[in-house]
Write an enzyme that holds these catalytic residues in place. Sequence first.
Site, PDB file in Angstrom:
ATOM      1  N   GLY A  16       6.743   4.434   3.961  1.00 60.89           N
ATOM      2  CA  GLY A  16       7.035   5.708   4.617  1.00 60.89           C
ATOM      3  C   GLY A  16       8.473   5.713   5.095  1.00 60.89           C
ATOM      4  O   GLY A  16       9.270   4.856   4.718  1.00 60.89           O
ATOM      5  N   ASN A  17       8.775   6.688   5.946  1.00 57.31           N
ATOM      6  CA  ASN A  17      10.098   6.804   6.526  1.00 57.31           C
ATOM      7  C   ASN A  17      10.455   5.632   7.413  1.00 57.31           C
ATOM      8  O   ASN A  17      11.591   5.200   7.458  1.00 57.31           O
ATOM      9  CB  ASN A  17      10.142   8.072   7.392  1.00 57.31           C
ATOM     10  CG  ASN A  17      10.897   9.174   6.715  1.00 57.31           C
ATOM     11  OD1 ASN A  17      11.914   8.911   6.079  1.00 57.31           O
ATOM     12  ND2 ASN A  17      10.401  10.382   6.840  1.00 57.31           N
ATOM     13  N   GLY A  18       9.455   5.142   8.153  1.00 55.64           N
ATOM     14  CA  GLY A  18       9.747   4.162   9.194  1.00 55.64           C
ATOM     15  C   GLY A  18       9.433   2.731   8.811  1.00 55.64           C
ATOM     16  O   GLY A  18       9.665   1.820   9.588  1.00 55.64           O
TER      17      GLY A  18
ATOM     18  N   LEU B 111       0.820  -1.218   0.000  1.00 53.27           N
ATOM     19  CA  LEU B 111       0.000   0.000   0.000  1.00 53.27           C
ATOM     20  C   LEU B 111       0.849   1.260   0.000  1.00 53.27           C
ATOM     21  O   LEU B 111       0.407   2.303  -0.447  1.00 53.27           O
ATOM     22  CB  LEU B 111      -0.915   0.013   1.229  1.00 53.27           C
ATOM     23  CG  LEU B 111      -1.983  -1.079   1.237  1.00 53.27           C
ATOM     24  CD1 LEU B 111      -2.681  -1.127   2.591  1.00 53.27           C
ATOM     25  CD2 LEU B 111      -2.999  -0.824   0.134  1.00 53.27           C
TER      26      LEU B 111
ATOM     27  N   LYS C 278       1.235  -2.844   8.973  1.00 52.59           N
ATOM     28  CA  LYS C 278       2.369  -1.921   8.969  1.00 52.59           C
ATOM     29  C   LYS C 278       3.592  -2.638   9.517  1.00 52.59           C
ATOM     30  O   LYS C 278       3.534  -3.224  10.604  1.00 52.59           O
ATOM     31  CB  LYS C 278       2.034  -0.697   9.819  1.00 52.59           C
ATOM     32  CG  LYS C 278       3.170   0.292   9.888  1.00 52.59           C
ATOM     33  CD  LYS C 278       2.714   1.672  10.268  1.00 52.59           C
ATOM     34  CE  LYS C 278       3.821   2.656   9.910  1.00 52.59           C
ATOM     35  NZ  LYS C 278       3.400   4.032   9.985  1.00 52.59           N
TER      36      LYS C 278
ATOM     37  N   VAL D  31       3.681  -0.535   4.421  1.00 52.33           N
ATOM     38  CA  VAL D  31       2.341  -1.007   4.767  1.00 52.33           C
ATOM     39  C   VAL D  31       1.859  -1.936   3.660  1.00 52.33           C
ATOM     40  O   VAL D  31       1.924  -1.606   2.478  1.00 52.33           O
ATOM     41  CB  VAL D  31       1.358   0.178   4.959  1.00 52.33           C
ATOM     42  CG1 VAL D  31      -0.027  -0.332   5.319  1.00 52.33           C
ATOM     43  CG2 VAL D  31       1.860   1.131   6.038  1.00 52.33           C
TER      44      VAL D  31
ATOM     45  N   ASP E 134       1.456  13.129  15.004  1.00 53.60           N
ATOM     46  CA  ASP E 134       1.910  13.006  13.605  1.00 53.60           C
ATOM     47  C   ASP E 134       0.756  13.241  12.630  1.00 53.60           C
ATOM     48  O   ASP E 134       0.570  12.484  11.676  1.00 53.60           O
ATOM     49  CB  ASP E 134       2.548  11.622  13.393  1.00 53.60           C
ATOM     50  CG  ASP E 134       3.477  11.573  12.185  1.00 53.60           C
ATOM     51  OD1 ASP E 134       3.821  12.642  11.638  1.00 53.60           O
ATOM     52  OD2 ASP E 134       3.860  10.454  11.780  1.00 53.60           O
TER      53      ASP E 134
END
Length: 340
Positions: free
Chosen positions: A17-19, A14, A37, A22, A141
Amino acid sequence: APLQDSDLKNIAELGMGNGGSVMKVEHVSSGVVMAKKIVLIDAKPSVRKQILRELRIMHACSSPFIVSSFGAYLSEPNICICMEFMDKGSFDSIYKIIGSQGKPGEAIAGPIPIGIVRQLAKRVLGGLVYLYEQMGVLHRDIKPSNILLNSEGEVKLCDFGVSGELENSVAKTFVGTSVYMSPERIQGSDYSVKSDVWSVGITLIELAHGCFPFADSEVDEDTPIDSAALTPISSLPSSLASAQRHSRRKSRGVSLHGGVGTLSILELMHHIVREPPPTLITPSVPPSLEFAEEAAQFVDHCLKKDPGERMNPRDLLGMSWMNDEGRGEELTLKAWAGTL
Ligand code: ATP
Ligand code: MG
Protein backbone atom coordinates in the site's frame (compact mmCIF):
# COMPACT_ATOMS: atom_id res chain seq x y z
CA ALA A 1 7.08 -13.01 25.09
CA PRO A 2 6.63 -10.16 22.63
CA LEU A 3 6.91 -11.03 18.94
CA GLN A 4 10.09 -10.33 17.01
CA ASP A 5 11.29 -10.85 13.42
CA SER A 6 13.23 -14.02 14.30
CA ASP A 7 9.98 -15.73 15.41
CA LEU A 8 8.50 -15.37 11.93
CA LYS A 9 9.20 -16.99 8.59
CA ASN A 10 8.13 -15.17 5.41
CA ILE A 11 5.77 -17.12 3.18
CA ALA A 12 4.59 -14.64 0.55
CA GLU A 13 3.97 -10.97 -0.10
CA LEU A 14 0.26 -10.16 0.19
CA GLY A 15 0.28 -6.63 -1.08
CA MET A 16 1.75 -3.20 -0.98
CA GLY A 17 0.00 0.00 0.00
CA ASN A 18 0.94 3.63 0.36
CA GLY A 19 2.39 3.22 3.82
CA GLY A 20 4.11 -0.14 3.64
CA SER A 21 3.73 -3.76 2.68
CA VAL A 22 1.98 -6.83 4.07
CA MET A 23 3.61 -10.28 4.23
CA LYS A 24 2.08 -13.66 4.88
CA VAL A 25 4.26 -15.17 7.63
CA GLU A 26 4.36 -18.22 9.83
CA HIS A 27 5.01 -18.00 13.54
CA VAL A 28 7.56 -20.80 13.53
CA SER A 29 7.22 -22.22 17.05
CA SER A 30 3.40 -22.35 16.98
CA GLY A 31 2.79 -22.86 13.25
CA VAL A 32 0.24 -20.01 13.28
CA VAL A 33 -0.03 -18.18 9.95
CA MET A 34 -0.27 -14.39 10.29
CA ALA A 35 -0.31 -11.26 8.16
CA LYS A 36 2.59 -8.97 9.05
CA LYS A 37 2.20 -5.33 8.10
CA ILE A 38 5.52 -3.50 7.79
CA VAL A 39 5.22 0.27 8.12
CA LEU A 40 8.18 2.55 7.53
CA ILE A 41 7.94 5.32 10.07
CA ASP A 42 9.70 8.56 10.45
CA ALA A 43 9.68 9.29 14.17
CA LYS A 44 11.85 9.78 17.25
CA PRO A 45 12.35 6.84 19.63
CA SER A 46 9.93 8.34 22.17
CA VAL A 47 7.24 8.62 19.50
CA ARG A 48 7.91 5.05 18.36
CA LYS A 49 7.25 3.84 21.89
CA GLN A 50 4.08 5.90 21.99
CA ILE A 51 2.92 4.27 18.73
CA LEU A 52 3.48 0.81 20.21
CA ARG A 53 1.47 1.81 23.27
CA GLU A 54 -1.38 3.04 21.08
CA LEU A 55 -1.31 -0.11 18.98
CA ARG A 56 -2.10 -2.13 22.11
CA ILE A 57 -5.71 -0.96 21.68
CA MET A 58 -5.80 -3.26 18.65
CA HIS A 59 -4.83 -6.12 20.88
CA ALA A 60 -7.76 -5.40 23.16
CA CYS A 61 -10.28 -5.62 20.31
CA SER A 62 -12.43 -8.69 20.26
CA SER A 63 -15.19 -8.67 17.66
CA PRO A 64 -16.21 -11.03 14.85
CA PHE A 65 -16.03 -7.97 12.55
CA ILE A 66 -12.50 -6.82 13.42
CA VAL A 67 -9.27 -8.53 12.37
CA SER A 68 -7.57 -9.75 15.54
CA SER A 69 -4.06 -8.68 16.44
CA PHE A 70 -1.13 -10.77 17.65
CA GLY A 71 0.92 -7.76 18.63
CA ALA A 72 3.26 -5.13 17.24
CA TYR A 73 7.00 -4.57 17.58
CA LEU A 74 9.77 -2.29 16.38
CA SER A 75 12.14 -3.52 13.71
CA GLU A 76 14.11 -0.37 12.95
CA PRO A 77 13.28 1.65 10.95
CA ASN A 78 9.91 -0.11 10.66
CA ILE A 79 6.99 -0.95 12.89
CA CYS A 80 5.58 -4.44 12.34
CA ILE A 81 1.97 -5.23 13.15
CA CYS A 82 1.02 -8.89 13.20
CA MET A 83 -2.61 -9.70 12.60
CA GLU A 84 -4.98 -12.49 11.75
CA PHE A 85 -4.41 -13.74 8.19
CA MET A 86 -7.54 -13.52 6.05
CA ASP A 87 -7.11 -16.07 3.27
CA LYS A 88 -9.45 -14.53 0.67
CA GLY A 89 -7.77 -11.14 0.88
CA SER A 90 -9.32 -7.71 0.60
CA PHE A 91 -12.39 -6.67 -1.38
CA ASP A 92 -10.48 -4.46 -3.80
CA SER A 93 -8.59 -7.47 -5.15
CA ILE A 94 -11.69 -9.68 -4.90
CA TYR A 95 -13.80 -7.54 -7.21
CA LYS A 96 -10.91 -7.05 -9.59
CA ILE A 97 -10.47 -10.84 -9.83
CA ILE A 98 -14.19 -11.37 -10.49
CA GLY A 99 -14.03 -8.82 -13.28
CA SER A 100 -11.16 -10.53 -15.02
CA GLN A 101 -12.98 -13.86 -15.27
CA GLY A 102 -13.73 -14.74 -18.87
CA LYS A 103 -11.13 -12.30 -20.07
CA PRO A 104 -7.88 -13.92 -18.96
CA GLY A 105 -5.12 -11.59 -18.00
CA GLU A 106 -7.30 -8.54 -18.15
CA ALA A 107 -7.71 -6.87 -14.79
CA ILE A 108 -11.06 -5.18 -15.26
CA ALA A 109 -13.19 -4.82 -12.18
CA GLY A 110 -16.46 -6.72 -11.89
CA PRO A 111 -19.50 -6.23 -9.69
CA ILE A 112 -20.05 -8.20 -6.47
CA PRO A 113 -23.59 -9.67 -6.15
CA ILE A 114 -25.80 -7.18 -4.32
CA GLY A 115 -26.87 -9.81 -1.75
CA ILE A 116 -23.21 -10.26 -0.84
CA VAL A 117 -22.72 -6.48 -0.66
CA ARG A 118 -25.73 -6.36 1.69
CA GLN A 119 -24.23 -8.94 4.05
CA LEU A 120 -20.86 -7.20 3.90
CA ALA A 121 -22.52 -3.87 4.81
CA LYS A 122 -23.99 -5.46 7.93
CA ARG A 123 -20.61 -6.68 9.09
CA VAL A 124 -18.78 -3.47 8.26
CA LEU A 125 -21.36 -1.45 10.21
CA GLY A 126 -21.16 -3.98 13.05
CA GLY A 127 -17.41 -3.41 13.11
CA LEU A 128 -17.86 0.37 13.18
CA VAL A 129 -20.38 0.13 16.03
CA TYR A 130 -17.93 -2.03 17.96
CA LEU A 131 -14.95 0.26 17.40
CA TYR A 132 -16.98 3.34 18.25
CA GLU A 133 -19.06 2.13 21.17
CA GLN A 134 -16.67 -0.36 22.81
CA MET A 135 -13.23 1.05 21.93
CA GLY A 136 -14.02 4.74 21.44
CA VAL A 137 -12.22 4.95 18.10
CA LEU A 138 -13.24 5.92 14.59
CA HIS A 139 -12.02 3.69 11.79
CA ARG A 140 -10.85 6.62 9.57
CA ASP A 141 -9.85 4.51 6.56
CA ILE A 142 -12.85 2.50 5.36
CA LYS A 143 -12.33 1.32 1.76
CA PRO A 144 -12.38 -2.02 -0.08
CA SER A 145 -8.69 -2.75 0.63
CA ASN A 146 -9.32 -2.52 4.39
CA ILE A 147 -12.24 -4.98 4.34
CA LEU A 148 -11.04 -8.58 4.40
CA LEU A 149 -12.68 -11.96 3.73
CA ASN A 150 -11.78 -15.52 4.73
CA SER A 151 -13.06 -18.88 3.51
CA GLU A 152 -15.32 -19.15 6.57
CA GLY A 153 -17.25 -16.27 4.99
CA GLU A 154 -16.19 -13.87 7.75
CA VAL A 155 -15.83 -10.20 6.79
CA LYS A 156 -13.54 -8.10 9.02
CA LEU A 157 -12.12 -4.60 9.14
CA CYS A 158 -8.40 -3.86 9.39
CA ASP A 159 -6.20 -0.74 9.46
CA PHE A 160 -8.34 1.33 11.77
CA GLY A 161 -7.15 4.49 13.44
CA VAL A 162 -6.03 3.34 16.86
CA SER A 163 -2.82 5.30 16.68
CA GLY A 164 -2.83 9.00 15.96
CA GLU A 165 0.97 9.01 16.32
CA LEU A 166 1.32 6.26 13.74
CA GLU A 167 -0.86 8.27 11.37
CA ASN A 168 1.46 11.26 11.84
CA SER A 169 4.64 9.28 11.35
CA VAL A 170 3.96 7.06 8.36
CA ALA A 171 6.43 7.92 5.64
CA LYS A 172 3.95 8.20 2.79
CA THR A 173 2.87 10.91 0.42
CA PHE A 174 -0.88 11.03 0.94
CA VAL A 175 -1.02 11.22 4.72
CA GLY A 176 -4.66 11.15 5.64
CA THR A 177 -5.84 11.81 2.10
CA SER A 178 -8.14 9.37 0.43
CA VAL A 179 -10.75 9.37 -2.31
CA TYR A 180 -13.13 7.76 0.21
CA MET A 181 -13.07 10.86 2.42
CA SER A 182 -16.34 12.61 3.28
CA PRO A 183 -17.00 16.20 2.18
CA GLU A 184 -16.63 17.53 5.73
CA ARG A 185 -13.29 15.80 6.18
CA ILE A 186 -12.00 17.09 2.86
CA GLN A 187 -12.94 20.57 4.04
CA GLY A 188 -11.04 20.10 7.27
CA SER A 189 -14.10 20.28 9.55
CA ASP A 190 -14.55 18.23 12.68
CA TYR A 191 -15.43 14.73 11.82
CA SER A 192 -17.15 11.87 13.52
CA VAL A 193 -18.40 8.35 13.01
CA LYS A 194 -20.57 9.85 10.23
CA SER A 195 -17.42 10.32 8.14
CA ASP A 196 -16.79 6.58 8.33
CA VAL A 197 -20.40 6.09 7.18
CA TRP A 198 -19.74 8.19 4.06
CA SER A 199 -16.78 5.94 3.23
CA VAL A 200 -19.03 2.90 3.71
CA GLY A 201 -21.49 4.36 1.17
CA ILE A 202 -18.77 4.95 -1.45
CA THR A 203 -17.39 1.45 -0.81
CA LEU A 204 -20.83 -0.21 -1.23
CA ILE A 205 -21.38 1.49 -4.60
CA GLU A 206 -17.87 0.58 -5.74
CA LEU A 207 -18.37 -3.10 -4.90
CA ALA A 208 -21.91 -3.30 -6.33
CA HIS A 209 -20.89 -1.56 -9.57
CA GLY A 210 -17.47 -3.14 -9.84
CA CYS A 211 -15.83 0.24 -10.28
CA PHE A 212 -15.15 3.42 -8.35
CA PRO A 213 -18.14 5.83 -8.42
CA PHE A 214 -18.00 9.48 -9.52
CA ALA A 215 -18.11 8.12 -13.06
CA ASP A 216 -21.02 10.13 -14.43
CA SER A 217 -19.65 13.38 -13.14
CA GLU A 218 -20.06 16.57 -15.16
CA VAL A 219 -16.44 16.23 -16.15
CA ASP A 220 -15.70 15.30 -19.73
CA GLU A 221 -13.12 16.03 -22.37
CA ASP A 222 -15.03 19.04 -23.70
CA THR A 223 -15.17 20.80 -20.37
CA PRO A 224 -11.75 20.52 -18.82
CA ILE A 225 -11.57 21.35 -15.14
CA ASP A 226 -10.37 24.90 -14.67
CA SER A 227 -7.46 24.35 -12.35
CA ALA A 228 -6.98 28.11 -11.97
CA ALA A 229 -10.34 28.17 -10.19
CA LEU A 230 -9.16 25.72 -7.55
CA THR A 231 -8.61 26.84 -4.01
CA PRO A 232 -5.10 28.14 -3.37
CA ILE A 233 -2.87 25.76 -1.44
CA SER A 234 -2.60 28.06 1.57
CA SER A 235 -6.34 27.89 2.33
CA LEU A 236 -6.59 24.11 2.20
CA PRO A 237 -6.20 21.76 5.15
CA SER A 238 -2.63 20.52 5.32
CA SER A 239 -3.43 17.01 4.12
CA LEU A 240 -4.99 18.42 0.98
CA ALA A 241 -2.21 20.87 0.39
CA SER A 242 0.23 17.99 0.31
CA ALA A 243 -2.07 16.14 -2.08
CA GLN A 244 -2.13 19.17 -4.34
CA ARG A 245 1.65 19.45 -4.31
CA HIS A 246 1.79 15.75 -5.06
CA SER A 247 -0.70 15.95 -7.90
CA ARG A 248 1.21 18.82 -9.49
CA ARG A 249 4.49 17.01 -9.20
CA LYS A 250 3.42 13.67 -10.53
CA SER A 251 0.01 14.56 -12.00
CA ARG A 252 -1.30 11.24 -10.84
CA GLY A 253 -4.97 10.94 -11.65
CA VAL A 254 -8.01 8.92 -10.75
CA SER A 255 -9.47 7.33 -13.85
CA LEU A 256 -13.20 7.49 -14.27
CA HIS A 257 -15.00 4.74 -16.07
CA GLY A 258 -17.03 5.44 -19.17
CA GLY A 259 -14.14 7.09 -20.94
CA VAL A 260 -14.71 10.50 -19.43
CA GLY A 261 -11.05 11.07 -18.74
CA THR A 262 -9.03 11.56 -15.63
CA LEU A 263 -9.40 13.72 -12.55
CA SER A 264 -6.43 14.50 -10.39
CA ILE A 265 -6.98 13.57 -6.76
CA LEU A 266 -7.47 17.22 -5.88
CA GLU A 267 -10.01 17.75 -8.65
CA LEU A 268 -11.87 14.69 -7.45
CA MET A 269 -11.96 16.14 -3.93
CA HIS A 270 -13.39 19.40 -5.21
CA HIS A 271 -15.96 17.34 -7.07
CA ILE A 272 -16.94 15.45 -3.90
CA VAL A 273 -17.41 18.72 -2.03
CA ARG A 274 -19.35 20.52 -4.77
CA GLU A 275 -21.44 17.97 -6.65
CA PRO A 276 -24.38 15.80 -5.58
CA PRO A 277 -23.35 12.49 -3.97
CA PRO A 278 -23.12 9.32 -6.10
CA THR A 279 -26.08 6.94 -6.09
CA LEU A 280 -26.45 3.17 -6.39
CA ILE A 281 -28.97 3.40 -9.23
CA THR A 282 -27.50 5.45 -12.08
CA PRO A 283 -28.08 5.54 -15.83
CA SER A 284 -24.44 4.67 -16.58
CA VAL A 285 -24.63 1.27 -14.88
CA PRO A 286 -25.42 -1.65 -17.21
CA PRO A 287 -29.12 -2.68 -17.13
CA SER A 288 -28.00 -6.16 -16.07
CA LEU A 289 -27.34 -4.65 -12.66
CA GLU A 290 -30.66 -4.20 -10.92
CA PHE A 291 -30.86 -2.76 -7.45
CA ALA A 292 -33.86 -2.76 -5.13
CA GLU A 293 -35.17 0.58 -3.94
CA GLU A 294 -34.36 -0.36 -0.30
CA ALA A 295 -30.69 -0.86 -1.22
CA ALA A 296 -30.57 2.46 -3.06
CA GLN A 297 -32.19 4.28 -0.12
CA PHE A 298 -29.76 2.71 2.31
CA VAL A 299 -26.81 3.99 0.29
CA ASP A 300 -28.45 7.44 0.02
CA HIS A 301 -28.59 7.59 3.83
CA CYS A 302 -24.84 6.86 3.97
CA LEU A 303 -24.07 9.57 1.42
CA LYS A 304 -25.90 12.64 2.70
CA LYS A 305 -23.41 15.44 2.15
CA ASP A 306 -24.40 17.14 5.41
CA PRO A 307 -23.15 14.90 8.25
CA GLY A 308 -26.07 16.14 10.34
CA GLU A 309 -28.49 14.46 7.93
CA ARG A 310 -26.37 11.32 7.50
CA MET A 311 -27.37 8.26 9.53
CA ASN A 312 -25.07 6.71 12.13
CA PRO A 313 -23.98 3.05 11.96
CA ARG A 314 -26.38 1.83 14.63
CA ASP A 315 -29.45 3.37 12.95
CA LEU A 316 -28.37 2.05 9.55
CA LEU A 317 -28.30 -1.46 11.02
CA GLY A 318 -32.00 -0.98 11.82
CA MET A 319 -32.98 -0.25 8.21
CA SER A 320 -35.04 -2.77 6.22
CA TRP A 321 -32.16 -3.64 3.85
CA MET A 322 -30.20 -4.99 6.84
CA ASN A 323 -33.00 -7.37 7.83
CA ASP A 324 -32.07 -10.95 6.85
CA GLU A 325 -35.62 -12.29 7.06
CA GLY A 326 -37.43 -13.17 3.87
CA ARG A 327 -34.24 -13.48 1.83
CA GLY A 328 -34.22 -17.27 1.84
CA GLU A 329 -32.47 -17.97 -1.45
CA GLU A 330 -29.67 -15.48 -0.76
CA LEU A 331 -26.18 -16.86 -1.30
CA THR A 332 -24.30 -17.04 2.02
CA LEU A 333 -20.95 -15.32 2.42
CA LYS A 334 -19.37 -18.70 3.14
CA ALA A 335 -20.75 -20.32 -0.03
CA TRP A 336 -19.76 -17.29 -2.08
CA ALA A 337 -16.24 -17.19 -0.57
CA GLY A 338 -15.93 -20.82 -1.65
CA THR A 339 -16.38 -19.80 -5.29
CA LEU A 340 -13.45 -17.37 -5.21
P1 ATP B 1 -3.36 1.91 1.50
O1 ATP B 1 -1.93 1.89 1.83
O2 ATP B 1 -3.71 2.98 0.54
O3 ATP B 1 -4.21 1.92 2.72
P2 ATP B 1 -3.89 -0.91 1.15
O4 ATP B 1 -4.92 -1.02 2.23
O5 ATP B 1 -4.11 -1.75 -0.06
O6 ATP B 1 -3.72 0.58 0.67
P3 ATP B 1 -2.02 -2.17 2.94
O7 ATP B 1 -2.86 -1.86 4.12
O8 ATP B 1 -0.54 -2.03 3.07
O9 ATP B 1 -2.45 -1.26 1.72
O10 ATP B 1 -2.36 -3.66 2.51
C1 ATP B 1 -1.83 -4.23 1.35
C2 ATP B 1 -2.64 -5.45 0.96
O11 ATP B 1 -2.37 -6.53 1.85
C3 ATP B 1 -4.15 -5.24 1.05
O12 ATP B 1 -4.67 -4.73 -0.14
C4 ATP B 1 -4.67 -6.67 1.31
O13 ATP B 1 -4.99 -7.27 0.09
C5 ATP B 1 -3.50 -7.36 1.97
N1 ATP B 1 -3.77 -7.59 3.40
C6 ATP B 1 -3.70 -6.68 4.39
N2 ATP B 1 -3.97 -7.21 5.59
C7 ATP B 1 -4.24 -8.52 5.37
C8 ATP B 1 -4.62 -9.63 6.22
N3 ATP B 1 -4.78 -9.49 7.55
N4 ATP B 1 -4.84 -10.83 5.64
C9 ATP B 1 -4.70 -10.98 4.31
N5 ATP B 1 -4.36 -9.99 3.46
C10 ATP B 1 -4.12 -8.76 3.97
MG1 MG C 1 -4.87 -1.43 4.23
